[in-house]
Design an enzyme around this catalytic site. Sequence first.
Site, PDB file in Angstrom:
ATOM      1  N   HIS A 252       0.869  -1.164   0.000  1.00  0.00           N
ATOM      2  CA  HIS A 252       0.000   0.000   0.000  1.00  0.00           C
ATOM      3  C   HIS A 252       0.910   1.219   0.000  1.00  0.00           C
ATOM      4  CE1 HIS A 252      -2.983  -2.752   2.290  1.00  0.00           C
ATOM      5  NE2 HIS A 252      -3.250  -2.783   0.996  1.00  0.00           N
ATOM      6  N   GLU A 290      -3.352  -3.589  -4.737  1.00  0.00           N
ATOM      7  CA  GLU A 290      -4.773  -3.546  -5.058  1.00  0.00           C
ATOM      8  C   GLU A 290      -5.296  -2.113  -4.944  1.00  0.00           C
ATOM      9  OE1 GLU A 290      -5.832  -2.858  -1.981  1.00  0.00           O
ATOM     10  OE2 GLU A 290      -4.946  -4.237  -0.556  1.00  0.00           O
TER      11      GLU A 290
END
Length: 337
Positions: A252, A290
């Site tokens: 992230h 993601e």
Amino acid sequence: MPFNAASQPHSAPRWRSLSAEEGDSWLSLSLEGRPLIRLRLEAGATLHLYPGHVCPQRPEQALWAACYWLLSRDSACQRLAWHLPEVPVQALLSGLLLATEQPGQYLCERALFWQLPQPWLGESGRVAYPQQMQFSNGKRHPRRAPKPRGEVYRRFDARLGSWVSLRTLEIEADLERFNRWQNNPRVEAFWQEGGTLAQHREYLGKLQADPHSLTLIGCFDDEPFAYFEAYWAKEDRIAPFYPAEDYDRGIHMLVGEERHRGPHKVASWLSALVHYLFLDDPRTQRVVAEPRADNARMIGYMHDQCFHCDKEFDFPHKRAALMILGRERFFDSCKLV
């Protein structure tokens, strides 16, 4: 800015100064003002290197420095052919050089050079942690190594003319910075983690106690500019959405400082972050991410760094793009300088 071999001195990893004098067919390197190696260069499809003087006290360092200088100068250069009078035993054992069928000729392959863990990892470098499988939250995965502390990665980016480094987040030292970044409207739109100092202390404390997550601060020239979370995908919420392997790592990413935004900066820190994760454990074959499926800018940056979008899928809180970068593709297409 692009690296220019004529601009001196050129900083090298963890060295104060690696400088060069260079002509059309020769290269001479000095480390901290002391002669290190002098080479005759023969251009061709592969650049051939013929050493003249090699510092007898530091022969391995001399070979490594010459490889580093020539590969970082030209990101398109894929291999170097060394012609050496003696067998470079340590360089062969480490993977810095490869033997060929031609006596006295050895190759340095770009894809292998950037997989050498030192000096990029510094004192944080470690051998692969022993594998022992275990279950947690119903998931079978390898036992994870204790988390590192302090700086874990450092590299001089010749295109930027800056050091890019990663260190572990320290809650007391970094809480205010993290809170400010998360409450930036631009960041909150994608992370949705705005909140108070107390809420963010709790958030970071949970991650610190979680063996599958590692919180990192990205720095340019030792100035913090970004926050990263690296995680083991097998134990993460992403695992049900693709066939996660035991040593896949996920990321992230958050750039908090406005002046360090932009594609040239992303190319530097994203390649550094992925490079670190592949070096941290040689068993890691994929790095995944993601981002929100509508975050076209970030997805475009990741495509530029050789990630591919495997598919889109739905988390409870967002529609996500599954971005994957394989180890082989990263090092074969390596643009590190």
